[in-house]
Design an enzyme around this catalytic site. Structure first.
Site, PDB file in Angstrom:
ATOM      1  N   SER A   1       0.854  -1.195   0.000  1.00  0.00           N
ATOM      2  CA  SER A   1       0.000   0.000   0.000  1.00  0.00           C
ATOM      3  C   SER A   1       0.882   1.234   0.000  1.00  0.00           C
ATOM      4  O   SER A   1       2.025   1.189   0.462  1.00  0.00           O
ATOM      5  CB  SER A   1      -0.865   0.023   1.264  1.00  0.00           C
ATOM      6  OG  SER A   1      -0.076   0.357   2.391  1.00  0.00           O
ATOM      7  N   ASP A   2       0.357   2.348  -0.498  1.00  0.00           N
ATOM      8  CA  ASP A   2       1.061   3.603  -0.283  1.00  0.00           C
ATOM      9  C   ASP A   2       1.013   3.886   1.223  1.00  0.00           C
ATOM     10  O   ASP A   2       0.199   3.314   1.959  1.00  0.00           O
ATOM     11  CB  ASP A   2       0.435   4.744  -1.088  1.00  0.00           C
ATOM     12  CG  ASP A   2       1.439   5.879  -1.316  1.00  0.00           C
ATOM     13  OD1 ASP A   2       2.409   5.979  -0.547  1.00  0.00           O
ATOM     14  OD2 ASP A   2       1.245   6.666  -2.261  1.00  0.00           O
ATOM     15  N   CYS A   3       1.936   4.760   1.685  1.00  0.00           N
ATOM     16  CA  CYS A   3       2.130   4.827   3.129  1.00  0.00           C
ATOM     17  C   CYS A   3       0.921   5.420   3.840  1.00  0.00           C
ATOM     18  O   CYS A   3       0.571   6.576   3.618  1.00  0.00           O
ATOM     19  CB  CYS A   3       3.435   5.532   3.433  1.00  0.00           C
ATOM     20  SG  CYS A   3       4.761   4.454   2.842  1.00  0.00           S
ATOM     21  N   SER A  33      -2.086   4.277   3.314  1.00  0.00           N
ATOM     22  CA  SER A  33      -3.315   4.328   2.518  1.00  0.00           C
ATOM     23  C   SER A  33      -4.366   3.346   3.044  1.00  0.00           C
ATOM     24  O   SER A  33      -5.551   3.548   2.807  1.00  0.00           O
ATOM     25  CB  SER A  33      -3.052   4.164   1.022  1.00  0.00           C
ATOM     26  OG  SER A  33      -2.599   2.896   0.714  1.00  0.00           O
TER      27      SER A  33
END
Ligand SMILES: *[C@@H]1O[C@H](CO)[C@@H](O)[C@H](O)[C@H]1NC(C)=O
Ligand SMILES: *[C@@H]1O[C@H](CO)[C@@H](O)[C@H](O)[C@H]1NC(C)=O
Length: 771
Positions: free
Chosen positions: A293-295, A297
């Site tokens: 995941s993006d940080c 997200s």
């Protein structure tokens, strides 16, 4: 990545604690991550046996882990499992254009004070040189491995960023290879292969990660931010544009990881969408690796988007959709309860862990001491080497784009232009030249220093900084220009204007920069050259149309050696060959284009003009692919088919108009034999990129030209070369219909190379169908 989220801060605190407990040896090199040869307790366990297959080793390890341990291995700051001799691991490192310390997994200091800082990606993309992209990846991964061996970096790098540069205002456009899907796809595949190495048998030098999947290219515009943005994307645009570089990353680049984005796509957070993750990345494209995941997200889709009623359901929805790793603490906190409530089964966690541990095994992390492994000899002597620094200079030279050369005023001549006024807020830039997601550069050559190597200089900034709110310093700049034989004005942007979480409102030069350029042009009796340092495009119509401005160069963010490369181009030691990787729109374009509109195609009913050179037909300041040289090049077609017959693998009802790619026997179709003769008809040596565009037979497929291939070639003055361009019918002559289905239109396709047009008549061959 997010910086403003408190949860990230929490995650980083945990990282520091883990590092303190485990202890990071600096100079003497890293201890084994796992399977320490001296550890008699674990070295004979199955997961440590290099003779076994990775699947078997991963299975053995998962069989030894408790549920609690498994959960704490699903986050970026993965815990240590001391009873199995496994150390903690920080998954988050970055290497967008050089080893970076933006992620907590990498630190500079001690024997590793810095790393080679290549030009920002938008600049490197402008070189249109595939072997350069591969080579930069190879050098960056050498330095990354050296730092890993020294215990100061990870092996999992969340680079490159391959989102399409859809809107000129996007603050992160600088990180990307531009607006064209084929250009971005080739950049992605090459850079990833350079980073990951080609040791074969799935072995990884470092693990790259293509981000941010998908349709993510809005950070913060007009009250809409990426944490709340729902990108409404048609199936056609997704397949035809947004997903193209990601597919190339996985299928051609064999990337070891893909990162899902913050935004929603058509009402679903990307990190919780099984169609996007499980079915597409892993299913259709066959990812051999992990999805991260993006940080924060996962936290964002619960806290900001309220996608599920409870945090446990949020956790479960992501893992079930195919997410393997959470950058952030959310899964560590909520997964146990999710399992307790029956929302997730342990087997779901085992699947995610299998993807994560397989990558770590392929990196050699379970093979004992780093020094005894492939790349184990790399150390401080392999970072910032003369060869690496030279490649950074070479990349900057290749990425610089000459936009205007009035009356052949450039190159300047050190004998005629003995004194040059070097002016502008970016004239003595250092860190500005490396853009964002950078590290600590080995060293810098600023534009002023670069020009001073050729001639005597007079320096005047003209503006205190790029915001350039006042005109107090312009008088001094005029005075410098008045007494000089030529003026070079280095203007543009920096991270205070365009950055992550910061989109622009417009595309004009900020503050009084325009006034500075004009007044210097009037004051200088010799040529005035404008050097634009920026990631995104700038509407410089005023300079283009001003007879006092002789030359315009766009240098992007040219990296640590940027100033030397700029001077080499200004004085003709380097003949510029870069081409714009994105359209330069006039400011007036923006009024009709909300940044939130993801549509690429124009909509005549609303006056929406469409986006990128593939769909937008209106006026531009400079077009995609534009770039001048000090030489001239001519093309002629040496070989190209005029007729192609396409073997079908099954009967397509509408095959007379357009054949589905899935109904075509693509494997049996070889690349089109297209050869172009290119001649340097000028008087200086130079590099030239042959851009091959195509138009489809029927305008319903989009009337504009699409780039389908390119090849860069170096030619001595007066010489000629025959260049082969690889075009594949299924990949490059296909178009996507409104249902998202890729089809190959039959009929007359046109190829466009420079001023040349070549027709190819394509028909479906119904004879070979096996019923
Ligand atoms: C074939 O084309 C016709 C006319 O364009 C269209 O109405 C029909 O839906 C198409 N059939 C299929 C199976 O795509
Ligand atoms: C592409 O880049 C490589 C690496 O710097 C260089 O050796 C080569 O000459 C470049 N190609 C052209 C045509 O300029």
């Amino acid at each position: 990545m997010a910086n403003g989220y408190s949860a990230v801060v929490v995650a980083m605190v945990v990282v520091i604690v883990v590092a303190a407990v485990v202890g990071v040896p600096a100079a003497e090199g890293a201890a084994a991550f796992a399977c320490d040869k001296r550890n008699v307790g674990t070295r004979n366990m199955g997961f440590c046996k290099e003779s076994l297959g990775i699947e078997e080793r991963v299975k053995d390890l998962i069989g030894r882990l408790t549920l609690g341990e498994k959960i704490r291995l699903l986050v970026n700051n993965a815990i240590a499992v001391p009873r199995l001799g496994i150390r903690g691991y920080e998954w988050w490192s970055e290497a967008l254009h050089g080893v970076s310390n933006v992620g907590p997994g990498t630190k500079f200091g001690g024997p590793f004070p810095g790393a080679t800082s290549f030009p920002q990606v938008i600049t490197t993309a402008a070189s249109f040189n595939q072997s350069l992209w591969l080579e930069i990846g190879r050098v960056v991964s050498d330095e990354a491995r050296a730092m890993y061996n020294g215990g100061t970096a990870g092996l999992t790098y969340w680079s490159p960023n391959v989102n399409i540069f859809r809107d000129p205002r996007w603050g992160r456009g600088q990180e990307t290879p531009g607006e064209d899907p084929i250009l971005a796809a080739k950049y992605a595949a090459n850079y990833v292969q350079g980073l990951q190495g080609n040791a074969g048998r799935r072995r990884l030098k470092v693990a790259a990660c293509c981000k941010h999947y998908t349709a993510y290219d809005l950070d913060n515009w007009n009250g809409v931010d990426r944490y709340h943005f729902n990108a409404k994307v048609s199936k056609q645009d997704l397949e035809d544009t947004y997903n193209v570089p990601f597919k190339a990353c996985v299928v051609e680049g064999k990337v070891a990881s893909v990162m899902c984005s913050y935004n929603q796509v058509n009402g679903k957070p990307t990190c919780a969408d099984p169609d996007l993750l499980k079915n597409t990345i892993r299913g259709a494209w066959g990812l051999d690796g992990y999805i991260v995941s993006d940080c924060d997200s996962v936290g964002v889709l619960y806290d900001s988007q309220h996608f599920t009623p409870t945090p446990e359901e949020a956790a479960a929805s992501t893992i079930k959709a195919g997410l393997d790793l959470d950058c952030g603490p959310f899964l560590a906190v909520h997964t146990a309860t999710a399992v307790g409530r029956g929302l997730l089964k342990e087997i779901d966690l085992n699947n995610a862990l299998t993807n994560l541990l397989s990558v770590q095994m392929r990196l050699g992390m379970f093979d004992g001491e780093p020094a005894a492994q492939p790349y184990g000899n790399l150390g401080p002597k392999d970072v910032c080497t003369p060869a690496h620094k030279h490649l950074a200079l070479e990349a900057a030279r290749q990425g610089i784009v000459l936009l205007q050369n009035r009356g052949g005023a450039l190159p300047l001549s050190p004998t005629r232009h003995r004194t040059v006024a070097v002016i502008g807020p970016n004239s003595d830039a250092t860190v500005t030249m490396i853009g964002n997601y950078a590290g600590v550069a080995c060293e810098y050559t600023t534009p002023l220093q670069g020009i001073s190597k050729y001639v005597k200089t007079i320096h005047a900034k003209g503006c205190a900084n790029v915001a350039c709110v006042g005109d107090q310093l312009i008088g001094e700049a005029e005075a410098a220009a008045r007494v000089a034989d030529a003026a070079v004005v280095v203007v543009g942007l920096d991270q205070s204007i365009e950055a992550e979480a910061r989109d622009r409102n417009g595309v004009l030069l900020p503050g009084k920069q325009e006034e500075l350029v004009k007044r210097v042009g009037w004051a200088c009796k010799g040529p005035t050259v404008v050097v634009l340092m920026s990631g995104g495009p700038i509407d410089v119509s005023f300079a283009k149309n001003d007879g006092k401005i002789s030359g315009i160069l766009w240098v992007g963010y040219p990296g640590q050696a940027g100033g030397a490369a700029i001077a080499d181009v200004l004085f003709g030691a380097t003949n510029p060959g870069g081409k714009l990787p994105m359209t330069w729109y006039p400011q007036s374009y923006l009024a009709k284009v909300p940044m939130t509109n993801m549509g690429l195609r124009p909509d005549p009913s609303t006056g929406y003009p469409g986006r990128t050179y593939r769909f937008y037909k209106g006026p531009v300041v400079f077009p995609f692919g534009f770039g001048l040289s000090y030489s001239k090049f001519s093309h002629s077609i040496a070989e190209a088919p005029t007729k192609i017959s396409l073997p079908l693998s099954s009967l397509s009802p509408n095959s007379s108009a357009a054949v589905k790619v899935s109904h075509t026997d693509c494997a049996s179709v070889s690349d089109l034999p297209i050869q172009v003769d290119v001649k340097n008809t000028g008087t200086v040596d130079g590099s030239h990129t042959i851009l091959v565009f195509s138009t489809a037979p029927n305008p319903i497929w989009s009337p504009e030209k699409h780039l389908i291939g390119f090849e860069k070639v170096h030619l001595m003055a007066g010489s000629q070369k025959r260049v082969r361009i690889g075009i594949h019918v299924c990949d490059h002559l296909s178009r996507v219909d409104e249902f998202g289905t890729r089809r190959i239109p039959t009929g007359e396709h046109k190829l466009h190379i420079g001023d040349l047009t070549h027709s190819i008549s394509l028909h479906a061959d119904l004879q070979d169908i096996k019923f």
